[in-house]
Write an enzyme that holds these catalytic residues in place. Structure first.
Site, PDB file in Angstrom:
ATOM      1  CG  HIS A  65      -1.956   3.969   3.640  1.00 51.36           C
ATOM      2  ND1 HIS A  65      -2.428   4.808   4.640  1.00 51.36           N
ATOM      3  CD2 HIS A  65      -2.691   4.238   2.541  1.00 51.36           C
ATOM      4  CE1 HIS A  65      -3.418   5.540   4.149  1.00 51.36           C
ATOM      5  NE2 HIS A  65      -3.595   5.223   2.873  1.00 51.36           N
ATOM      6  CE  LYS A 108      -6.541   0.646   1.384  1.00 54.60           C
ATOM      7  NZ  LYS A 108      -5.518   1.697   1.258  1.00 54.60           N
ATOM      8  CE  LYS A 126      -3.013   7.179  -2.112  1.00 56.42           C
ATOM      9  NZ  LYS A 126      -2.995   6.759  -0.689  1.00 56.42           N
ATOM     10  CG  ASP A 144      -2.092   0.903   1.135  1.00 54.19           C
ATOM     11  OD1 ASP A 144      -2.066   1.816   0.287  1.00 54.19           O
ATOM     12  OD2 ASP A 144      -3.060   0.716   1.894  1.00 54.19           O
ATOM     13  CG  ASP A 145      -0.018   4.798  -0.139  1.00 52.23           C
ATOM     14  OD1 ASP A 145      -0.793   4.476  -1.063  1.00 52.23           O
ATOM     15  OD2 ASP A 145      -0.350   5.573   0.776  1.00 52.23           O
ATOM     16  CG  HIS A 200     -10.367   1.254   0.374  1.00 53.19           C
ATOM     17  ND1 HIS A 200      -9.361   2.047  -0.140  1.00 53.19           N
ATOM     18  CD2 HIS A 200     -11.308   2.110   0.832  1.00 53.19           C
ATOM     19  CE1 HIS A 200      -9.661   3.309   0.016  1.00 53.19           C
ATOM     20  NE2 HIS A 200     -10.849   3.392   0.604  1.00 53.19           N
ATOM     21  CB  CYS A 217      -5.630   2.385  -2.345  1.00 55.70           C
ATOM     22  SG  CYS A 217      -6.450   3.709  -1.458  1.00 55.70           S
ATOM     23  NE  ARG A 250      -6.268  -1.247  -1.922  1.00 51.86           N
ATOM     24  CZ  ARG A 250      -5.330  -1.859  -1.181  1.00 51.86           C
ATOM     25  NH1 ARG A 250      -5.552  -3.093  -0.755  1.00 51.86           N
ATOM     26  NH2 ARG A 250      -4.212  -1.254  -0.873  1.00 51.86           N
ATOM     27  CG  ASP A 289      -2.196   0.595  -3.129  1.00 51.01           C
ATOM     28  OD1 ASP A 289      -1.081   1.151  -3.062  1.00 51.01           O
ATOM     29  OD2 ASP A 289      -3.109   0.851  -2.315  1.00 51.01           O
ATOM     30  CG  ASN A 290      -1.492   4.106  -4.698  1.00 48.81           C
ATOM     31  OD1 ASN A 290      -2.564   3.771  -4.202  1.00 48.81           O
ATOM     32  ND2 ASN A 290      -0.500   4.532  -3.944  1.00 48.81           N
TER      33      ASN A 290
END
Length: 573
Positions: free
Chosen positions: A254, A162, A411, A62-63, A164, A100, A104, A363-364
């Site tokens: 994140h 996660k 991001k 994540d990130d 989301h 994110c 997903r 994810d990004n």
């Protein structure tokens, strides 16, 4: 008893043996008069037939920035992911959405997030988007879920981390095909358990396990806990012969930047040299590794502003604070790698590793929000507490530039720094590295890849009696097996938009729109084959390419129901 009787004794069941014994001893007549009754032997329960199809693990960071891993040029210690790359393959031109939940939704559905329900993040729905198809704020019912398709095909399906993609049970991980799941429903939260009487904004999050609302334990640390859960899910059915699909959706790194103290201590002093020195070292390593060409022209750092000064403009105290933030971030990444190592070690210990397909990605791009995220009476953002319980910090735009190296921006933006992500893949039984796959790939390609691996038919536009959005990604498997050089034809249009930042790509040509102040609020054209850092705008000299790609943009908007702000220049493009 004579030898003949002994042999019969051994052949017959217990009741018949008693009768035979009595007859042999003269208790009821001679041996010829005995008619033994065989006792039926229960048929053995057949062992489960092992399903030869591969296990599948998808790991989502994540990130995480493009250059954070050692295999992608970073100085952070990531031995397990580096080893995975050494047994597998790097994907150096792999793309996510700019944030994110849209990513997903595409990972799960195999189609664009504008159709899948996350045309924008649920938290960012604007009035002009609310209630419109594709902007439901969750993975909508018109979209497939690769977890459901694999479960239908006989796979165990597990998830930890996660989600989301929906807050209610009707749109939960369980509802979308995961038989066992422990999920964070929102986009981010504390990596530690809440402290009684010290409520933080990041503590106001929700977790579900297999549909039920739950509270995390007191010893919770997100990355460790999610790994424990996923291993326990796999372990509970490890002997039944069925393959599994496991989705490790980590929330590291994140914000809030938090990590176990012993991991943080490993990086003390490592970032005292500052932003530029670390970024240049990463770019040099990327060139030596072949991640980018030796003549790659990288962007200079963004111009200094009051909010984003250069390292040379910081005071000694500010430098100490900035370096410590990056120490915590690096600790989160190393802890993430350590936990991935635990997962891989479990697979090896149980004999499952060799027949497991592993796909890792972020994810990004790197998170570019600035500095200390929140500060209140319950927060302890003192320097000595950075990264520990009750701290709430981010590492800011300058460190995001480092994580995004050699690209620009981060991001939330459709520039390469926002959507180019590190990706690593290992095929079942693969034991040696393949040359990096340098052609374009997208997160939409993951679902069709998994279906092909699992020998599951793509359902097309119909699933369980309802019309659904078809999968539009392309399986990467032929390219990963070196059967083809590319899976995306040179004339294919790949496009996306988020928060008014858009791009259209055809082969190496990329038409990019970035709103002010980060961009000009106009279309820019780049030849990514020569200029992936997006330095030289060719829009004025190649109006033919601009026109063709703008037509591709209009086609994408029309087919996918993209809704941009009424005030955006994109609206009339």
């Amino acid at each position: 008893m004579n030898p003949f009787q002994l042999r019969r004794w051994r052949r017959l069941g217990s009741a018949s043996l008693i009768a035979l014994s009595l007859g042999a001893c003269g208790g009821g007549g001679d041996d010829a008069a005995v008619t033994p009754t065989p006792v039926p032997t229960p048929a053995p329960t057949p062992a489960p037939q092992a399903d030869a199809r591969p296990n599948i693990i998808v790991i989502l960071a994540d990130d995480l920035g493009y250059s954070d891993l050692g295999a992608f040029g970073g100085e952070i210690s990531t031995p397990n992911l580096d080893a995975l790359a050494g047994e597998g393959r790097l994907l150096t031109d792999f793309h996510s959405a700019a944030t994110c939940s849209p990513t997903r939704s595409m990972l799960m559905s195999g189609t664009t997030h504008h159709l899948a329900g996350l045309g924008t993040m649920a938290e960012a729905l604007a009035p002009h988007q609310q209630g419109k198809p594709g902007y439901e704020g969750y993975l909508n019912d018109n979209s497939l879920s690769v977890a459901s398709l694999l479960k239908d095909a006989g796979y165990h399906t597990y998830m930890a981390g996660k989600w989301h993609l929906g807050l209610d049970e009707a749109h939960s991980a369980r509802a979308r095909g995961f038989e066992s799941s422990y999920t964070l429903l929102q986009g981010g939260g504390s990596h530690f358990a809440a402290v009684a009487g010290k409520a933080q904004t990041y503590d106001a999050v929700t977790y579900r396990e297999n549909g039920a609302l739950v509270q995390v334990p007191d010893n919770f640390f997100s990355t460790n806990f999610y790994t424990d859960k996923l291993i326990s899910y796999i372990d509970q059915n490890k002997a039944d012969g069925k393959p599994f699909f496991a989705y490790a959706a980590y929330t590291a790194p994140h914000w809030p930047l938090q990590a176990p103290a012993d991991f943080i201590d490993r990086y003390k002093g490592r970032y005292d040299a500052g932003y530029d020195a670390i970024r240049l070292a990463r770019i040099a390593k990327q060139k030596s590794l072949g991640i980018i060409p030796a003549d790659f022209e990288a962007n200079a750092p963004l111009p200094a502003t009051a909010a984003n000064p250069l390292w040379s403009q910081l005071s000694a105290e500010q430098k100490q604070s900035e370096a410590r933030k990056m120490e915590v971030y690096a600790a989160m990444v190393e802890n993430l790698d350590w936990n991935i190592g635990r997962l891989i070690a479990y697979l090896k210990q149980t004999g499952k590793y060799d027949n497991t397909f592993i796909f890792f990605m972020s994810d990004n791009g790197a998170e570019g929000s600035n500095g200390i995220f929140a500060n209140n009476a319950s927060t302890d953002n003192s320097l000595g507490n950075y990264g520990k319980v009750l701290s709430n910090i981010q590492y800011g735009k300058r460190w995001a530039e480092v994580s995004a190296a050699p690209f620009r921006l981060w991001k939330g933006v459709s520039a390469e720094g926002g959507i180019s992500v590190p990706a690593i893949v290992r095929l079942p039984s693969q034991t040696g590295p393949q040359r990096a796959f340098t052609r374009v790939g997208t997160v939409r390609d993951i679902a069709p890849t998994l279906l092909e691996l699992a020998q599951v038919k793509d359902p097309g536009t119909s699933y369980q009696g309802r019309t659904v959005n078809p999968i539009t990604g392309r399986s990467l498997l032929p390219a990963l097996k070196n059967q083809v050089a590319d899976v995306h034809p040179a004339d294919e249009i790949i496009a996306d938009e988020l928060f008014g930042s858009a791009y259209v790509r055809r082969d190496n040509w990329k038409l990019l729109w970035v709103e002010k102040p980060q961009g000009p609020g106009a279309w820019q054209l780049y030849d990514l084959g020569r200029d992936r850092a997006e330095i030289h705008d060719l829009s004025a000299s190649r109006p033919d390419i601009v026109g063709a790609l703008k037509d591709g943009w209009k086609d994408y908007v029309g087919k996918n129901g993209v809704i941009v702000a009424p005030t955006s220049g994109l609206r009339v493009q």
